[in-house]
Design a protein around this motif. Sequence first.
Motif, PDB file in Angstrom:
ATOM      1  N   GLN A 146      43.005  36.052  27.396  1.00  0.00           N
ATOM      2  CA  GLN A 146      41.832  35.748  28.045  1.00  0.00           C
ATOM      3  C   GLN A 146      42.107  34.295  28.586  1.00  0.00           C
ATOM      4  OE1 GLN A 146      38.611  34.861  25.382  1.00  0.00           O
ATOM      5  NE2 GLN A 146      37.227  35.924  26.710  1.00  0.00           N
ATOM      6  N   PRO A 147      41.368  34.141  29.581  1.00  0.00           N
ATOM      7  CA  PRO A 147      41.666  32.689  30.136  1.00  0.00           C
ATOM      8  C   PRO A 147      40.936  31.527  29.210  1.00  0.00           C
ATOM      9  CG  PRO A 147      40.656  34.300  31.959  1.00  0.00           C
ATOM     10  CD  PRO A 147      40.700  34.981  30.648  1.00  0.00           C
ATOM     11  N   LEU A 148      41.683  30.553  28.981  1.00  0.00           N
ATOM     12  CA  LEU A 148      41.077  29.678  28.107  1.00  0.00           C
ATOM     13  C   LEU A 148      39.793  28.903  28.735  1.00  0.00           C
ATOM     14  CD1 LEU A 148      44.239  27.961  27.011  1.00  0.00           C
ATOM     15  CD2 LEU A 148      42.950  29.518  25.832  1.00  0.00           C
ATOM     16  N   HIS A 149      38.864  28.620  27.801  1.00  0.00           N
ATOM     17  CA  HIS A 149      37.460  28.114  28.163  1.00  0.00           C
ATOM     18  C   HIS A 149      36.843  27.438  27.106  1.00  0.00           C
ATOM     19  CE1 HIS A 149      37.065  31.950  26.076  1.00  0.00           C
ATOM     20  NE2 HIS A 149      35.682  31.605  25.928  1.00  0.00           N
ATOM     21  N   ARG A 150      35.638  26.658  27.365  1.00  0.00           N
ATOM     22  CA  ARG A 150      34.834  26.296  26.475  1.00  0.00           C
ATOM     23  C   ARG A 150      33.579  26.922  26.414  1.00  0.00           C
ATOM     24  NH1 ARG A 150      36.819  20.628  25.741  1.00  0.00           N
ATOM     25  NH2 ARG A 150      38.150  20.116  27.681  1.00  0.00           N
ATOM     26  N   ASP A 151      32.981  27.402  25.287  1.00  0.00           N
ATOM     27  CA  ASP A 151      31.755  28.155  25.393  1.00  0.00           C
ATOM     28  C   ASP A 151      30.642  27.455  25.904  1.00  0.00           C
ATOM     29  OD1 ASP A 151      32.980  30.134  24.249  1.00  0.00           O
ATOM     30  OD2 ASP A 151      32.442  29.808  22.274  1.00  0.00           O
ATOM     31  N   ARG A 152      30.606  26.188  25.790  1.00  0.00           N
ATOM     32  CA  ARG A 152      29.339  25.303  26.391  1.00  0.00           C
ATOM     33  C   ARG A 152      29.173  25.521  27.880  1.00  0.00           C
ATOM     34  NH1 ARG A 152      29.171  20.043  24.577  1.00  0.00           N
ATOM     35  NH2 ARG A 152      27.696  19.628  26.085  1.00  0.00           N
ATOM     36  N   GLY A 153      30.319  26.184  28.309  1.00  0.00           N
ATOM     37  CA  GLY A 153      30.305  26.128  29.791  1.00  0.00           C
ATOM     38  C   GLY A 153      29.094  27.080  30.398  1.00  0.00           C
ATOM     39  N   THR A 189      40.119  45.755  26.040  1.00  0.00           N
ATOM     40  CA  THR A 189      39.134  45.505  24.864  1.00  0.00           C
ATOM     41  C   THR A 189      37.971  45.942  25.037  1.00  0.00           C
ATOM     42  OG1 THR A 189      40.326  43.331  24.954  1.00  0.00           O
ATOM     43  CG2 THR A 189      38.212  43.243  24.235  1.00  0.00           C
ATOM     44  N   ARG A 190      37.456  46.344  23.680  1.00  0.00           N
ATOM     45  CA  ARG A 190      36.234  47.068  23.654  1.00  0.00           C
ATOM     46  C   ARG A 190      35.176  46.112  22.833  1.00  0.00           C
ATOM     47  NH1 ARG A 190      36.144  52.475  24.393  1.00  0.00           N
ATOM     48  NH2 ARG A 190      38.272  53.491  24.404  1.00  0.00           N
ATOM     49  N   ARG A 191      33.862  45.659  23.382  1.00  0.00           N
ATOM     50  CA  ARG A 191      33.025  45.072  22.724  1.00  0.00           C
ATOM     51  C   ARG A 191      31.644  45.518  22.367  1.00  0.00           C
ATOM     52  NH1 ARG A 191      34.180  39.460  24.570  1.00  0.00           N
ATOM     53  NH2 ARG A 191      36.367  39.343  25.612  1.00  0.00           N
ATOM     54  N   ASN A 242      36.297  45.278  32.232  1.00  0.00           N
ATOM     55  CA  ASN A 242      36.688  45.597  33.591  1.00  0.00           C
ATOM     56  C   ASN A 242      37.005  44.181  34.399  1.00  0.00           C
ATOM     57  OD1 ASN A 242      34.065  44.403  33.793  1.00  0.00           O
ATOM     58  ND2 ASN A 242      33.131  46.203  34.897  1.00  0.00           N
ATOM     59  N   ASN A 243      37.394  43.046  33.801  1.00  0.00           N
ATOM     60  CA  ASN A 243      37.759  41.948  34.438  1.00  0.00           C
ATOM     61  C   ASN A 243      38.513  41.384  33.457  1.00  0.00           C
ATOM     62  OD1 ASN A 243      36.177  40.050  32.754  1.00  0.00           O
ATOM     63  ND2 ASN A 243      34.408  41.119  33.762  1.00  0.00           N
TER      64      ASN A 243
END
Length: 281
Positions: free
Chosen positions: A124-131, A70-72, A62-63
């Motif tokens: 999906q917006p690009l990101h770093r998981d460590r955030g 997408t289903r998770r 929902n965002n």
Amino acid sequence: MTTMTKTRPKLTYLPATASTEVIHDVLQRDAAVIIEDVLSADQIATIREELAPYLTAADEGNNEFSGFQTRRMGALLARSPTCRELALDPTVNAMCEQFLGPHCDNYQLHFTQAISIGPGESAQPLHRDRGLWGGYIPRRIETQLSTIWAITEFTEENGATQLVPGSQTWDAQREPEPHEIVPAKMKPGSVLLYSGTVIHGGGANQTQQNRLGVLIHYALGWLRQEENQYLSCPPEIAKELKPELRDLIGYSQGGPILGFYSTPGEPGTGHELADPRMLFQ
């Protein structure tokens, strides 16, 4: 006037027989590598069968980050016996030892999820998981090593994970240019390994098929896990797992004292300040 052609970086593909030394060298350079043909056709089919009921029942996101098509689903170790095999993959765990070992006494299972990107999903917006831990951990300390197992084919058109190889060395504020973003195209049964510092994100699905991947992430043993493993896989389920998988989840002590427990209940019953392994003896 001469126009400079901007070169798109490439991801490295290695066979399942590649040594951990070779894999580690690529990870150190690019923070991402793909190992091909790790899973058999039977394993892939079984995983799809095990996950299907849960994905069908899951709500779509929902965002923008979770996606709207997408289903998770999580709790993969409680729900999918075959995903337990993936979590204990010898090559992946050897890489965790090498890649995360310099920063911890032991590493742990951090996160499990199956993601089905549906037709019409945007990137999906690009990101770093460590955030997710904020900015409190120095960049010289790598927080995690993550895997995405391709259960269906990953193509640029159906939402293959987008990566920016080498971005783990960039300034935290630098944004990638379009030509620096590479799709992690994979055959079913291949696995992508990538660090918590490399920039990445799910791709857009412009096809009529779902793109299914299994994500299993590992992190330093002294960090809070993203998925609460003790709720996703409580003791009554964990007791059926292999001891090494229970240890990986966190039913063990990290270092001399991290993670001890005491048995609730009447005085003189159970254990005091005990190693969680005592639960299963």
